[in-house]
Design a protein around this motif. Structure first.
Motif, PDB file in Angstrom:
ATOM      1  N   ASN A 215       0.900  -1.163   0.056  1.00 20.86           N
ATOM      2  CA  ASN A 215      -0.026  -0.068  -0.056  1.00 20.86           C
ATOM      3  C   ASN A 215       0.683   1.367  -0.107  1.00 20.86           C
ATOM      4  OD1 ASN A 215      -2.475   1.804   0.334  1.00 20.86           O
ATOM      5  ND2 ASN A 215      -1.852   1.800   2.491  1.00 20.86           N
ATOM      6  N   MET A 216       0.545   2.256  -0.991  1.00 18.12           N
ATOM      7  CA  MET A 216       1.260   3.420  -1.119  1.00 18.12           C
ATOM      8  C   MET A 216       0.533   4.520  -0.380  1.00 18.12           C
ATOM      9  SD  MET A 216       4.047   5.045  -2.078  1.00 18.12           S
ATOM     10  CE  MET A 216       4.697   3.688  -3.139  1.00 18.12           C
ATOM     11  N   MET A 217       0.705   4.994   0.641  1.00 19.88           N
ATOM     12  CA  MET A 217      -0.103   5.952   1.294  1.00 19.88           C
ATOM     13  C   MET A 217      -0.169   7.406   0.748  1.00 19.88           C
ATOM     14  SD  MET A 217      -0.341   5.231   5.334  1.00 19.88           S
ATOM     15  CE  MET A 217       1.094   5.202   5.888  1.00 19.88           C
ATOM     16  N   THR A 218      -1.078   8.225   0.788  1.00 18.61           N
ATOM     17  CA  THR A 218      -1.225   9.419   0.199  1.00 18.61           C
ATOM     18  C   THR A 218      -0.858  10.394   1.805  1.00 18.61           C
ATOM     19  OG1 THR A 218      -3.555   9.805   0.813  1.00 18.61           O
ATOM     20  CG2 THR A 218      -2.999   8.880  -1.350  1.00 18.61           C
ATOM     21  N   GLU A 219      -0.782  11.616   1.542  1.00 15.95           N
ATOM     22  CA  GLU A 219      -0.773  12.500   2.587  1.00 15.95           C
ATOM     23  C   GLU A 219      -1.996  12.562   3.476  1.00 15.95           C
ATOM     24  OE1 GLU A 219       1.908  14.571  -0.872  1.00 15.95           O
ATOM     25  OE2 GLU A 219      -0.042  13.760  -0.506  1.00 15.95           O
ATOM     26  N   TYR A 220      -3.105  12.654   2.919  1.00 18.48           N
ATOM     27  CA  TYR A 220      -4.496  12.332   3.821  1.00 18.48           C
ATOM     28  C   TYR A 220      -4.540  11.175   4.142  1.00 18.48           C
ATOM     29  CZ  TYR A 220      -6.764  16.604   1.671  1.00 18.48           C
ATOM     30  OH  TYR A 220      -7.308  17.667   1.344  1.00 18.48           O
ATOM     31  N   GLU A 221      -4.160   9.917   3.852  1.00 20.34           N
ATOM     32  CA  GLU A 221      -3.982   8.690   4.435  1.00 20.34           C
ATOM     33  C   GLU A 221      -3.383   8.414   5.778  1.00 20.34           C
ATOM     34  OE1 GLU A 221      -3.721   4.015   2.984  1.00 20.34           O
ATOM     35  OE2 GLU A 221      -3.234   5.683   1.592  1.00 20.34           O
ATOM     36  N   GLU A 222      -2.186   9.243   5.484  1.00 21.84           N
ATOM     37  CA  GLU A 222      -1.321   9.152   6.841  1.00 21.84           C
ATOM     38  C   GLU A 222      -2.072  10.047   7.774  1.00 21.84           C
ATOM     39  OE1 GLU A 222       2.580  10.813   5.506  1.00 21.84           O
ATOM     40  OE2 GLU A 222       3.251   8.897   4.776  1.00 21.84           O
ATOM     41  N   LYS A 223      -2.463  11.075   7.548  1.00 21.88           N
ATOM     42  CA  LYS A 223      -2.974  12.297   8.507  1.00 21.88           C
ATOM     43  C   LYS A 223      -4.397  11.355   9.071  1.00 21.88           C
ATOM     44  CE  LYS A 223      -5.769  15.589   7.360  1.00 21.88           C
ATOM     45  NZ  LYS A 223      -6.061  16.588   6.729  1.00 21.88           N
ATOM     46  N   PHE A 224      -5.267  10.874   8.356  1.00 22.13           N
ATOM     47  CA  PHE A 224      -6.421  10.196   8.852  1.00 22.13           C
ATOM     48  C   PHE A 224      -5.911   8.835   9.673  1.00 22.13           C
ATOM     49  CE2 PHE A 224      -8.597  11.849   4.923  1.00 22.13           C
ATOM     50  CZ  PHE A 224      -8.816  12.975   5.899  1.00 22.13           C
ATOM     51  N   ALA A 225      -5.060   8.038   9.180  1.00 23.50           N
ATOM     52  CA  ALA A 225      -4.819   6.818   9.837  1.00 23.50           C
ATOM     53  C   ALA A 225      -4.123   7.235  11.185  1.00 23.50           C
ATOM     54  CB  ALA A 225      -3.707   5.929   8.881  1.00 23.50           C
ATOM     55  N   ALA A 226      -3.437   8.198  11.281  1.00 21.71           N
ATOM     56  CA  ALA A 226      -2.805   8.687  12.585  1.00 21.71           C
ATOM     57  C   ALA A 226      -3.860   8.895  13.562  1.00 21.71           C
ATOM     58  CB  ALA A 226      -1.857   9.942  12.435  1.00 21.71           C
ATOM     59  N   LYS A 227      -5.170   9.414  13.075  1.00 21.01           N
ATOM     60  CA  LYS A 227      -6.324   9.722  14.035  1.00 21.01           C
ATOM     61  C   LYS A 227      -6.929   8.379  14.159  1.00 21.01           C
ATOM     62  CE  LYS A 227      -7.067  14.439  12.163  1.00 21.01           C
ATOM     63  NZ  LYS A 227      -7.920  15.322  11.561  1.00 21.01           N
ATOM     64  N   GLY A 228      -6.578   7.317  13.752  1.00 21.84           N
ATOM     65  CA  GLY A 228      -7.366   6.167  13.946  1.00 21.84           C
ATOM     66  C   GLY A 228      -8.445   5.805  13.089  1.00 21.84           C
ATOM     67  N   ASN A 229      -8.686   6.556  11.933  1.00 23.53           N
ATOM     68  CA  ASN A 229      -9.592   6.562  11.004  1.00 23.53           C
ATOM     69  C   ASN A 229      -9.620   4.969  10.205  1.00 23.53           C
ATOM     70  OD1 ASN A 229      -9.973   9.210  12.053  1.00 23.53           O
ATOM     71  ND2 ASN A 229     -10.676  10.042   9.923  1.00 23.53           N
ATOM     72  N   ARG A 230     -10.418   4.643  10.015  1.00 24.31           N
ATOM     73  CA  ARG A 230     -10.652   3.502   9.089  1.00 24.31           C
ATOM     74  C   ARG A 230     -10.312   3.607   7.683  1.00 24.31           C
ATOM     75  NH1 ARG A 230     -15.071  -1.300   9.918  1.00 24.31           N
ATOM     76  NH2 ARG A 230     -14.203  -1.108  11.817  1.00 24.31           N
ATOM     77  N   ILE A 231      -9.722   2.951   6.787  1.00 25.20           N
ATOM     78  CA  ILE A 231      -9.340   3.359   5.490  1.00 25.20           C
ATOM     79  C   ILE A 231     -10.163   1.966   4.848  1.00 25.20           C
ATOM     80  CG2 ILE A 231      -7.715   3.470   3.757  1.00 25.20           C
ATOM     81  CD1 ILE A 231      -7.750   5.925   5.926  1.00 25.20           C
ATOM     82  N   TYR A 232     -10.605   2.343   3.728  1.00 25.72           N
ATOM     83  CA  TYR A 232     -11.678   1.630   2.798  1.00 25.72           C
ATOM     84  C   TYR A 232     -10.789   1.733   1.455  1.00 25.72           C
ATOM     85  CZ  TYR A 232     -15.128   2.650   6.199  1.00 25.72           C
ATOM     86  OH  TYR A 232     -15.993   2.755   7.581  1.00 25.72           O
ATOM     87  N   ARG A 233     -10.609   0.501   0.860  1.00 23.39           N
ATOM     88  CA  ARG A 233     -10.112   0.182  -0.346  1.00 23.39           C
ATOM     89  C   ARG A 233     -10.900  -0.847  -1.221  1.00 23.39           C
ATOM     90  NH1 ARG A 233      -6.403  -2.468  -3.537  1.00 23.39           N
ATOM     91  NH2 ARG A 233      -4.963  -1.106  -4.723  1.00 23.39           N
ATOM     92  N   CYS A 234     -10.899  -0.484  -2.451  1.00 22.06           N
ATOM     93  CA  CYS A 234     -11.526  -1.620  -3.521  1.00 22.06           C
ATOM     94  C   CYS A 234     -10.823  -1.291  -4.622  1.00 22.06           C
ATOM     95  CB  CYS A 234     -12.813  -1.405  -3.523  1.00 22.06           C
ATOM     96  SG  CYS A 234     -13.536  -0.130  -4.345  1.00 22.06           S
ATOM     97  N   GLU A 235     -10.834  -2.621  -5.301  1.00 23.72           N
ATOM     98  CA  GLU A 235     -10.547  -2.455  -6.907  1.00 23.72           C
ATOM     99  C   GLU A 235     -11.655  -3.184  -7.837  1.00 23.72           C
ATOM    100  OE1 GLU A 235      -7.026  -5.058  -7.204  1.00 23.72           O
ATOM    101  OE2 GLU A 235      -5.837  -3.863  -5.552  1.00 23.72           O
ATOM    102  N   VAL A 236     -12.197  -2.630  -8.729  1.00 25.80           N
ATOM    103  CA  VAL A 236     -12.898  -2.902  -9.636  1.00 25.80           C
ATOM    104  C   VAL A 236     -12.469  -2.921 -11.245  1.00 25.80           C
ATOM    105  CG1 VAL A 236     -14.842  -2.128  -8.231  1.00 25.80           C
ATOM    106  CG2 VAL A 236     -13.931  -0.553  -9.832  1.00 25.80           C
ATOM    107  N   LYS A 237     -12.885  -3.657 -11.857  1.00 26.93           N
ATOM    108  CA  LYS A 237     -12.630  -3.954 -13.411  1.00 26.93           C
ATOM    109  C   LYS A 237     -13.962  -3.947 -14.411  1.00 26.93           C
ATOM    110  CE  LYS A 237     -11.222  -8.170 -14.351  1.00 26.93           C
ATOM    111  NZ  LYS A 237     -10.470  -9.421 -14.581  1.00 26.93           N
ATOM    112  N   TYR A 238     -13.600  -3.337 -15.414  1.00 21.97           N
ATOM    113  CA  TYR A 238     -14.758  -3.309 -16.490  1.00 21.97           C
ATOM    114  C   TYR A 238     -14.731  -4.596 -16.916  1.00 21.97           C
ATOM    115  CZ  TYR A 238     -15.121   1.874 -15.969  1.00 21.97           C
ATOM    116  OH  TYR A 238     -15.464   3.057 -15.431  1.00 21.97           O
ATOM    117  N   ARG A 239     -15.951  -4.878 -17.816  1.00 18.38           N
ATOM    118  CA  ARG A 239     -16.009  -6.096 -18.479  1.00 18.38           C
ATOM    119  C   ARG A 239     -15.382  -5.894 -19.664  1.00 18.38           C
ATOM    120  NH1 ARG A 239     -19.722  -9.460 -15.655  1.00 18.38           N
ATOM    121  NH2 ARG A 239     -20.951  -8.340 -13.804  1.00 18.38           N
ATOM    122  N   ALA A 240     -14.920  -7.100 -20.142  1.00 11.80           N
ATOM    123  CA  ALA A 240     -14.260  -7.103 -21.779  1.00 11.80           C
ATOM    124  C   ALA A 240     -15.137  -6.281 -22.625  1.00 11.80           C
ATOM    125  CB  ALA A 240     -13.867  -8.524 -21.971  1.00 11.80           C
ATOM    126  N   LYS A 241     -14.466  -5.539 -23.340  1.00  7.89           N
ATOM    127  CA  LYS A 241     -15.376  -4.972 -24.330  1.00  7.89           C
ATOM    128  C   LYS A 241     -15.565  -5.638 -25.598  1.00  7.89           C
ATOM    129  CE  LYS A 241     -13.286  -0.469 -22.984  1.00  7.89           C
ATOM    130  NZ  LYS A 241     -12.658   0.690 -23.567  1.00  7.89           N
TER     131      LYS A 241
END
Length: 214
Positions: A188-214
């Motif tokens: 995981n590569m963190m952003t500036e916001y992510e570092e700040k929010f994580a330090a406060k104990g905020n939960r971080i949500y993440r997902c990956e989605v893919k388009y169907r074949a064209k």
């Protein structure tokens, strides 16, 4: 978020056209010419101060990265990181994401990153959310067949909305974490916001989605 105005930002951006591409529409369908190779293109929409995309470009020299940020007073911080690191596989665009089709040809991009996007919580602003179906249509246009979106936020409401939006659009959910920093996800590569929010104990949500074949 209240942005601190930097009246000198525009002039600084103009001084570094080798990093912040001044006329990106001229590279539509021809980004391989600017980068000097045919490596895959990954873009980050709302690149902010650039910590995420600079880190990704350092770790993955075989991928070309383009960071897109609307606000001049923000993108100058990403520019500073690029000046310091001089990464040949990273460029920045000071443009509006709604105009993506003006800068990228159909099927020219392999992956899109959406990190800590503005949640626009009011219903009347729904169309401004970067996971609204109108943006999903735009992304599908510029992405390759089965192109991906990687989405990360600390905002539970936006995450739930986005999962529903992805599902209704017919995207395939390939990864989901309701608490990223306490999961087995690696790299995981963190952003500036992510570092700040994580330090406060905020939960971080993440997902990956893919388009169907064209």
């Amino acid at each position: 978020m209240r942005l601190r105005n930097k009246p000198w930002a525009k002039e600084k951006i103009s001084a570094y056209p080798q990093y912040v591409v001044p006329n990106p529409e001229q590279y539509k369908g021809k980004w391989h010419e600017l980068f000097g190779n045919h490596h895959p293109i990954h873009i980050e929409i709302g690149t902010g101060k650039g910590q995420f995309i600079t880190g990704m470009a350092k770790e993955n020299p075989e991928i070309n990265y383009i960071g897109i940020e609307l606000y001049e007073s923000v993108i100058v911080s990403a520019l500073d990181k690029l000046i310091e690191n001089d990464l040949p596989n990273l460029r920045l665009l000071n443009v509006n994401a709604k105009d993506l089709a003006s800068f990228f040809e159909n099927g020219e991009v392999e992956r899109i990153y959406l990190n800590f996007s503005d949640p626009w919580p009011k219903k009347r602003h729904e169309k401004r959310r970067l996971t609204h179906h109108s943006f999903l249509e735009l992304y599908e246009q510029i992405l390759i067949s089965e192109g991906e979106i990687h989405f990360k936020t600390d905002n539970q409401g936006l995450f739930e909305y986005s999962l529903m939006s992805f599902s209704q659009y017919g995207l395939l959910l390939t990864y989901v974490s309701l608490d990223l920093h306490h999961s087995d996800f690696s790299g995981n590569m963190m952003t500036e916001y992510e570092e700040k929010f994580a330090a406060k104990g905020n939960r971080i949500y993440r997902c990956e989605v893919k388009y169907r074949a064209k």
